[in-house]
Design an enzyme around this catalytic site. Structure first.
Site, PDB file in Angstrom:
ATOM      1  N   ASN A   7      -7.543 -10.042  -6.597  1.00  0.00           N
ATOM      2  CA  ASN A   7      -7.586  -9.618  -7.994  1.00  0.00           C
ATOM      3  C   ASN A   7      -6.233  -9.961  -8.606  1.00  0.00           C
ATOM      4  OD1 ASN A   7      -7.671  -8.268 -10.417  1.00  0.00           O
ATOM      5  ND2 ASN A   7      -7.750  -6.204  -9.532  1.00  0.00           N
ATOM      6  N   LYS A  15      -5.326  -9.731 -11.575  1.00  0.00           N
ATOM      7  CA  LYS A  15      -4.986  -8.861 -12.721  1.00  0.00           C
ATOM      8  C   LYS A  15      -4.470  -9.705 -13.893  1.00  0.00           C
ATOM      9  CE  LYS A  15      -4.369  -5.072  -9.589  1.00  0.00           C
ATOM     10  NZ  LYS A  15      -3.791  -3.762  -9.318  1.00  0.00           N
ATOM     11  N   HIS A  70     -12.973  -1.360 -12.174  1.00  0.00           N
ATOM     12  CA  HIS A  70     -11.650  -1.215 -11.546  1.00  0.00           C
ATOM     13  C   HIS A  70     -10.940   0.007 -12.131  1.00  0.00           C
ATOM     14  CE1 HIS A  70      -7.487  -1.991 -10.482  1.00  0.00           C
ATOM     15  NE2 HIS A  70      -7.966  -2.711  -9.485  1.00  0.00           N
ATOM     16  N   GLU A 110      -8.030   0.506 -13.097  1.00  0.00           N
ATOM     17  CA  GLU A 110      -7.192   0.246 -14.277  1.00  0.00           C
ATOM     18  C   GLU A 110      -8.040   0.195 -15.538  1.00  0.00           C
ATOM     19  OE1 GLU A 110      -5.191  -3.138 -12.618  1.00  0.00           O
ATOM     20  OE2 GLU A 110      -4.118  -1.787 -11.272  1.00  0.00           O
ATOM     21  N   GLU A 152     -11.095   1.965  -3.618  1.00  0.00           N
ATOM     22  CA  GLU A 152      -9.692   1.790  -3.971  1.00  0.00           C
ATOM     23  C   GLU A 152      -9.096   3.121  -4.416  1.00  0.00           C
ATOM     24  OE1 GLU A 152      -8.741  -2.540  -5.016  1.00  0.00           O
ATOM     25  OE2 GLU A 152      -9.389  -1.565  -6.843  1.00  0.00           O
ATOM     26  N   GLY A 165      -0.962  -0.711  -6.100  1.00  0.00           N
ATOM     27  CA  GLY A 165       0.307  -1.177  -6.649  1.00  0.00           C
ATOM     28  C   GLY A 165       1.482  -0.272  -6.337  1.00  0.00           C
ATOM     29  N   SER A 191      -2.686  -1.729  -2.002  1.00  0.00           N
ATOM     30  CA  SER A 191      -1.515  -2.150  -1.233  1.00  0.00           C
ATOM     31  C   SER A 191      -1.865  -2.812   0.103  1.00  0.00           C
ATOM     32  CB  SER A 191      -0.563  -0.972  -1.023  1.00  0.00           C
ATOM     33  OG  SER A 191      -0.106  -0.486  -2.277  1.00  0.00           O
TER      34      SER A 191
HETATM   35  P1  PGA Z   1      -2.739  -3.752  -5.012  1.00  0.00           P
HETATM   36  O1  PGA Z   1      -4.011  -3.727  -6.033  1.00  0.00           O
HETATM   37  O2  PGA Z   1      -3.173  -4.565  -3.821  1.00  0.00           O
HETATM   38  O3  PGA Z   1      -1.646  -4.408  -5.803  1.00  0.00           O
HETATM   39  O4  PGA Z   1      -2.457  -2.342  -4.659  1.00  0.00           O
HETATM   40  C1  PGA Z   1      -5.320  -3.620  -5.556  1.00  0.00           C
HETATM   41  C2  PGA Z   1      -6.275  -3.617  -6.718  1.00  0.00           C
HETATM   42  O5  PGA Z   1      -5.949  -3.044  -7.768  1.00  0.00           O
HETATM   43  O6  PGA Z   1      -7.392  -4.166  -6.633  1.00  0.00           O
END
Ligand code: PGA
Length: 257
Positions: A9, A11, A97, A99, A169, A175, A215
């Protein structure tokens, strides 16, 4: 047998040229190894989809988008439909997601509409579910996951659900560098599979793939993948670099399930 799936992803990172470079470099790196045991998916920003599709053409790496709108076309300024994602070369799309839930008002109802739209256009939705820190600390993890699953999957048939992927997730691990332990991931993955067993039966529960996200990096992918109900990863930060993402794909393909 569930085939491992590793998705990147990206982003809101990478201009078109940067996305082309990253896709080209990943293609080159993965070409050197045998990753046939793993489905690999890249999810760039909308503006780079067509160009990345061209880079991935005739490779086994698939293209995905990060969101979808449920109407095919119309006066919906700023939105992109499943029809258009297919047109750009997508096979997958991330839906719900955290976010999007957190910053853009995504709800289980809109997630449900988006899953249906993806399926209608033959796209595989990667359906994200997960609790935030406060929900975990107040022992509401399973309650939240159950709401995300039941709300998101309302009126989705077993036959359609087989064409989807679930991504667990935990928001507190995204993140933050703070990965869920393999045990924490396994506990929730098992909860999701058991819930799907109750809703759809044994066969579907055994067939559906559940990715972990939050992460994920080359250092922790093997121990996460070693858990019986972890079928892959949705990778954010570590998918933006050739070395780390290709290393994750290689390590995931080495874990015998
Ligand atoms: P990250 O994000 O690996 O940077 O923690 C995962 C995601 O949001 O899909």
């Amino acid at each position: 047998m569930r085939k491992t799936i590793i998705a990147g992803n990206w982003k809101m990172y990478k201009t078109i040229n940067e996305a082309i470079d990253l896709a080209n470099n990943l293609k080159r790196e993965l070409f050197k190894v045998n990753f046939a045991a793993v489905d690999v998916v890249l999810c760039p920003v909308f503006t780079a989809l067509s160009e990345v599709a061209e880079v991935l053409n005739e490779t086994d790496i698939q293209l995905g988008a990060q969101d979808i709108y449920w109407q095919d076309e119309g006066a919906f300024t700023g939105e992109v439909s499943g029809l258009m994602l297919k047109d750009a070369g997508c096979r997958y799309v991330i839906v719900g997601h955290s976010e999007r839930r957190q910053f853009f008002g995504e709800t289980n109802e809109t997630v449900n509409k988006k899953i249906k739209a993806a399926l209608k256009h033959g796209l595989t939705p990667i359906i994200c579910v997960g609790e935030n820190l406060q929900e975990r600390e107040s022992n509401n993890t399973f309650k939240v996951i159950q709401e995300h699953i039941k709300g998101g999957l309302a009126d989705i048939s077993a036959q359609d659900l087989l064409k989807t992927v679930i991504a667990y997730e935990p928001v507190w691990a995204i993140g933050t560098g703070k990965t869920a332990t393999p045990e924490q991931a396994q506990e929730v993955h098992k909860f999701i599979r058991d819930l799907l067993r109750k809703m759809y039966g044994e066969e579907l529960a055994c067939s559906i793939r559940i990715q972990y996200g939050g992460s994920v990096k080359p250092e922790n992918i093997a121990e996460l993948m070693a858990k019986p109900d972890v079928d892959g990863a949705l990778v954010g930060g570590a998918s933006l670099k050739v070395d780390s993402f290709s290393s994750i794909v290689i390590k995931a393909s080495e874990v015998l399930k």
